[in-house]
Write an enzyme that holds these catalytic residues in place. Structure first.
Site, PDB file in Angstrom:
ATOM      1  N   ALA A  13       0.804  -1.227   0.000  1.00  0.00           N
ATOM      2  CA  ALA A  13       0.000   0.000   0.000  1.00  0.00           C
ATOM      3  C   ALA A  13       0.837   1.277   0.000  1.00  0.00           C
ATOM      4  O   ALA A  13       0.347   2.338  -0.384  1.00  0.00           O
ATOM      5  CB  ALA A  13      -0.946  -0.019   1.200  1.00  0.00           C
ATOM      6  N   ASP A 162      -2.546  -4.888 -20.232  1.00  0.00           N
ATOM      7  CA  ASP A 162      -2.224  -5.316 -21.595  1.00  0.00           C
ATOM      8  C   ASP A 162      -3.424  -5.076 -22.512  1.00  0.00           C
ATOM      9  O   ASP A 162      -3.274  -4.613 -23.646  1.00  0.00           O
ATOM     10  CB  ASP A 162      -1.840  -6.804 -21.585  1.00  0.00           C
ATOM     11  CG  ASP A 162      -0.834  -7.085 -20.484  1.00  0.00           C
ATOM     12  OD1 ASP A 162       0.255  -6.493 -20.533  1.00  0.00           O
ATOM     13  OD2 ASP A 162      -1.145  -7.842 -19.548  1.00  0.00           O
ATOM     14  N   ARG A 165      -3.612  -1.400 -23.162  1.00  0.00           N
ATOM     15  CA  ARG A 165      -2.534  -1.015 -24.088  1.00  0.00           C
ATOM     16  C   ARG A 165      -2.902  -1.389 -25.519  1.00  0.00           C
ATOM     17  O   ARG A 165      -2.668  -0.624 -26.462  1.00  0.00           O
ATOM     18  CB  ARG A 165      -1.230  -1.710 -23.673  1.00  0.00           C
ATOM     19  CG  ARG A 165      -0.605  -1.122 -22.433  1.00  0.00           C
ATOM     20  CD  ARG A 165       0.513  -2.007 -21.884  1.00  0.00           C
ATOM     21  NE  ARG A 165       1.204  -1.335 -20.780  1.00  0.00           N
ATOM     22  CZ  ARG A 165       2.001  -1.946 -19.930  1.00  0.00           C
ATOM     23  NH1 ARG A 165       2.223  -3.260 -20.030  1.00  0.00           N
ATOM     24  NH2 ARG A 165       2.592  -1.262 -18.967  1.00  0.00           N
ATOM     25  N   HIS A 190       0.975 -12.419 -18.636  1.00  0.00           N
ATOM     26  CA  HIS A 190       1.382 -11.009 -18.596  1.00  0.00           C
ATOM     27  C   HIS A 190       2.904 -10.962 -18.750  1.00  0.00           C
ATOM     28  O   HIS A 190       3.642 -10.851 -17.775  1.00  0.00           O
ATOM     29  CB  HIS A 190       0.920 -10.368 -17.286  1.00  0.00           C
ATOM     30  CG  HIS A 190       1.405  -8.963 -17.100  1.00  0.00           C
ATOM     31  ND1 HIS A 190       1.081  -7.946 -17.958  1.00  0.00           N
ATOM     32  CD2 HIS A 190       2.224  -8.406 -16.172  1.00  0.00           C
ATOM     33  CE1 HIS A 190       1.658  -6.831 -17.568  1.00  0.00           C
ATOM     34  NE2 HIS A 190       2.371  -7.079 -16.485  1.00  0.00           N
TER      35      HIS A 190
HETATM   36  N1  NAI Z   1       0.340  -7.058 -13.545  1.00  0.00           N
HETATM   37  C1  NAI Z   1       0.683  -5.885 -14.036  1.00  0.00           C
HETATM   38  O1  NAI Z   1       0.162  -5.471 -15.101  1.00  0.00           O
HETATM   39  C2  NAI Z   1       1.683  -5.006 -13.360  1.00  0.00           C
HETATM   40  C3  NAI Z   1       2.374  -5.447 -12.262  1.00  0.00           C
HETATM   41  N2  NAI Z   1       3.302  -4.668 -11.640  1.00  0.00           N
HETATM   42  C4  NAI Z   1       3.978  -5.232 -10.468  1.00  0.00           C
HETATM   43  O2  NAI Z   1       3.375  -4.721  -9.270  1.00  0.00           O
HETATM   44  C5  NAI Z   1       4.297  -4.857  -8.190  1.00  0.00           C
HETATM   45  C6  NAI Z   1       4.358  -3.574  -7.367  1.00  0.00           C
HETATM   46  O3  NAI Z   1       4.884  -2.544  -8.138  1.00  0.00           O
HETATM   47  P1  NAI Z   1       5.202  -1.103  -7.516  1.00  0.00           P
HETATM   48  O4  NAI Z   1       4.066  -0.604  -6.705  1.00  0.00           O
HETATM   49  O5  NAI Z   1       5.697  -0.294  -8.633  1.00  0.00           O
HETATM   50  O6  NAI Z   1       6.429  -1.474  -6.570  1.00  0.00           O
HETATM   51  P2  NAI Z   1       7.011  -0.650  -5.311  1.00  0.00           P
HETATM   52  O7  NAI Z   1       8.342  -1.219  -5.010  1.00  0.00           O
HETATM   53  O8  NAI Z   1       6.862   0.808  -5.538  1.00  0.00           O
HETATM   54  O9  NAI Z   1       5.993  -1.039  -4.179  1.00  0.00           O
HETATM   55  C7  NAI Z   1       5.852  -2.345  -3.726  1.00  0.00           C
HETATM   56  C8  NAI Z   1       5.479  -2.247  -2.259  1.00  0.00           C
HETATM   57  O10 NAI Z   1       5.147  -3.551  -1.830  1.00  0.00           O
HETATM   58  C9  NAI Z   1       5.649  -3.697  -0.515  1.00  0.00           C
HETATM   59  N3  NAI Z   1       5.780  -5.120  -0.214  1.00  0.00           N
HETATM   60  C10 NAI Z   1       6.766  -5.978  -0.567  1.00  0.00           C
HETATM   61  N4  NAI Z   1       6.518  -7.192  -0.072  1.00  0.00           N
HETATM   62  C11 NAI Z   1       5.351  -7.119   0.574  1.00  0.00           C
HETATM   63  C12 NAI Z   1       4.585  -8.054   1.313  1.00  0.00           C
HETATM   64  N5  NAI Z   1       4.975  -9.318   1.472  1.00  0.00           N
HETATM   65  N6  NAI Z   1       3.419  -7.636   1.854  1.00  0.00           N
HETATM   66  C13 NAI Z   1       3.006  -6.375   1.706  1.00  0.00           C
HETATM   67  N7  NAI Z   1       3.700  -5.431   1.043  1.00  0.00           N
HETATM   68  C14 NAI Z   1       4.851  -5.805   0.484  1.00  0.00           C
HETATM   69  C15 NAI Z   1       6.967  -2.938  -0.515  1.00  0.00           C
HETATM   70  O11 NAI Z   1       7.363  -2.578   0.800  1.00  0.00           O
HETATM   71  C16 NAI Z   1       6.619  -1.729  -1.366  1.00  0.00           C
HETATM   72  O12 NAI Z   1       6.140  -0.647  -0.600  1.00  0.00           O
HETATM   73  C17 NAI Z   1       5.630  -5.258  -8.838  1.00  0.00           C
HETATM   74  O13 NAI Z   1       5.804  -6.662  -8.702  1.00  0.00           O
HETATM   75  C18 NAI Z   1       5.437  -4.879 -10.286  1.00  0.00           C
HETATM   76  O14 NAI Z   1       6.274  -5.609 -11.155  1.00  0.00           O
HETATM   77  C19 NAI Z   1       3.569  -3.411 -12.083  1.00  0.00           C
HETATM   78  C20 NAI Z   1       2.905  -2.916 -13.181  1.00  0.00           C
HETATM   79  C21 NAI Z   1       1.933  -3.676 -13.905  1.00  0.00           C
HETATM   80  O1  OAA Z   2       6.852  -4.310 -16.945  1.00  0.00           O
HETATM   81  C1  OAA Z   2       6.871  -4.347 -15.702  1.00  0.00           C
HETATM   82  O2  OAA Z   2       7.755  -4.879 -15.021  1.00  0.00           O
HETATM   83  C2  OAA Z   2       5.685  -3.760 -14.994  1.00  0.00           C
HETATM   84  C3  OAA Z   2       4.512  -4.337 -15.674  1.00  0.00           C
HETATM   85  O3  OAA Z   2       4.145  -5.471 -15.442  1.00  0.00           O
HETATM   86  C4  OAA Z   2       3.974  -3.616 -16.814  1.00  0.00           C
HETATM   87  O4  OAA Z   2       4.159  -2.402 -16.961  1.00  0.00           O
HETATM   88  O5  OAA Z   2       3.324  -4.267 -17.630  1.00  0.00           O
END
Ligand code: NAI
Ligand code: OAA
Length: 328
Positions: A13, A162, A165, A190
């Site tokens: 969060a 996706d 996009r 993904h």
């Molecule tokens: N499925 C999709 O389309 C997408 C997925 N993502 C993924 O989403 C995830 C989060 O991305 P961001 O918010 O940019 O990363 P971020 O690093 O800014 O934030 C992640 C947060 O999760 C927290 N965290 C880590 N382990 C945790 C746990 N066990 N329990 C609760 N909190 C925990 C961290 O402390 C951090 O505050 C990444 O794995 C990223 O690759 C990002 C973009 C698109």
């Molecule tokens: O590419 C990444 O690592 C983050 C993500 O999943 C996306 O933007 O589709």
């Protein structure tokens, strides 16, 4: 009479996606402008992360959202997921330049075993789970397998970014508004192997395939652009996509909860064997949603090119699954 508040758990969060997501959930963009919410926010039990989470909560408070009926900070999934109706599993490590999402498996898989088990024990039996943390499909598979007392259908992975996009690329190519594009989907993982498919898409009732009529563009421009968009964002921003990811999470959950009005949307869902995808593989499929349930669009023709692409993305998902078998 005003509605009873629902519980929405969000992990990660205090991260970048969390920051783009929470304010929109609290303002009613996800579950409706008449639906009060209680936010159950999970961060790692680390002083810095918990302090950052408190800061985000102070900002939420300062928005004075009429629909925000309560807000809790947690450092343990067992309390964060208590009775939750919705769970957005965002918290996980993001990738950096030069990495593929599956490179995150070893760092992130354990998170989803623990969180699946916690959901199994304490969440509402009807909880709707969306996994955003990468690699999203396999993490959703891990969470589902770690929660045997919850229905499999409650677990989904985010393919909506996706899908969105792909919509924007087709809109730019055809010069038509995104809202006019119907029946587009993205099959599979993904990851760059995903198969964005506009063969069934229409704009004002006209087939998009005929409007574009350019298989070379499909194969060599459209598919790589959509498939590698995440990496392109990382290259440009130095950080992975956040606002667009949060937006896709809102779209996914809103449509699941409130319905897609007959329109196709893409969700990563556990297969029941349709289209030759083995049971339980968490696969991007076209679905429609109604009354809080999704329904797979069945009976679509899969031509040779599409089958080849579907086989490729399935193979990758099965390899990812095999790589986490020891955790399950
Ligand atoms: N499925 C999709 O389309 C997408 C997925 N993502 C993924 O989403 C995830 C989060 O991305 P961001 O918010 O940019 O990363 P971020 O690093 O800014 O934030 C992640 C947060 O999760 C927290 N965290 C880590 N382990 C945790 C746990 N066990 N329990 C609760 N909190 C925990 C961290 O402390 C951090 O505050 C990444 O794995 C990223 O690759 C990002 C973009 C698109
Ligand atoms: O590419 C990444 O690592 C983050 C993500 O999943 C996306 O933007 O589709």
């Amino acid at each position: 009479m005003s509605k009873k508040p629902v519980r929405v758990a969000v992990t990660g969060a205090a991260g970048q996606i969390g920051y783009a997501l929470l304010f929109r959930i609290a303002s009613g963009e996800m579950l409706g402008k008449d639906q009060p919410v209680i936010l159950q926010l999970l961060e790692i039990p680390d002083e810095k992360a918990q302090k950052a989470l408190k800061g985000v909560m102070m900002e939420l408070e300062d928005c004075a959202f009429p629909l925000l009926a309560g807000m809790e900070a947690h450092g343990d999934a067992m309390t964060a997921f208590k009775d939750t109706d919705y769970a957005l599993l965002v918290g996980a490590r993001p990738r950096g330049p030069g990495m593929e999402r599956k490179d995150l498996l070893s760092a992130n898989a354990a998170i989803f075993t623990a969180q699946g088990k916690a959901l199994d024990k304490v969440a509402s039996r009807n909880v709707k789970v969306l996994v955003v943390g990468n690699p999203a499909n396999t993490n959703a598979y891990i969470a589902m397998k770690s929660a045997p007392s919850l229905p499999r259908k409650n677990f989904t992975a985010m393919l909506r970014l996706d899908h969105n996009r792909a919509l924007s690329q087709v809109a730019a190519k055809t010069g038509k508004p995104v809202a006019a594009i119907k029946k587009l989907t993205v099959w599979g993982n993904h990851s760059p192997t995903m198969y964005a498919d506009y063969r069934f898409a229409t704009i004002d009732g006209q087939p998009v395939k005929d409007m574009i009529n350019d298989q070379e563009w499909n194969k060599n421009t459209f598919l790589p652009t959509v498939g590698k968009r995440g990496a392109a964002i990382i290259e440009a921003r130095g950080l992975s996509s956040a606002a667009s990811a949060a937006n896709a999470a809102i779209d996914h959950m809103r449509d699941w909860a409130l319905g897609s009005n007959g329109e196709w949307v893409t969700m990563g869902i556990p297969s029941d064997g349709q289209y030759g995808i083995p049971k339980d593989v968490m696969f991007g499929f076209p679905v429609t949603t109604q009354n809080g349930e999704y329904k797979l669009v069945e009976g679509l023709e899969i031509d040779a090119f599409s089958q080849e692409r579907i086989n490729l993305t399935l193979k990758e998902l099965q390899e990812e699954q095999a790589g986490v078998a020891h955790l399950l």
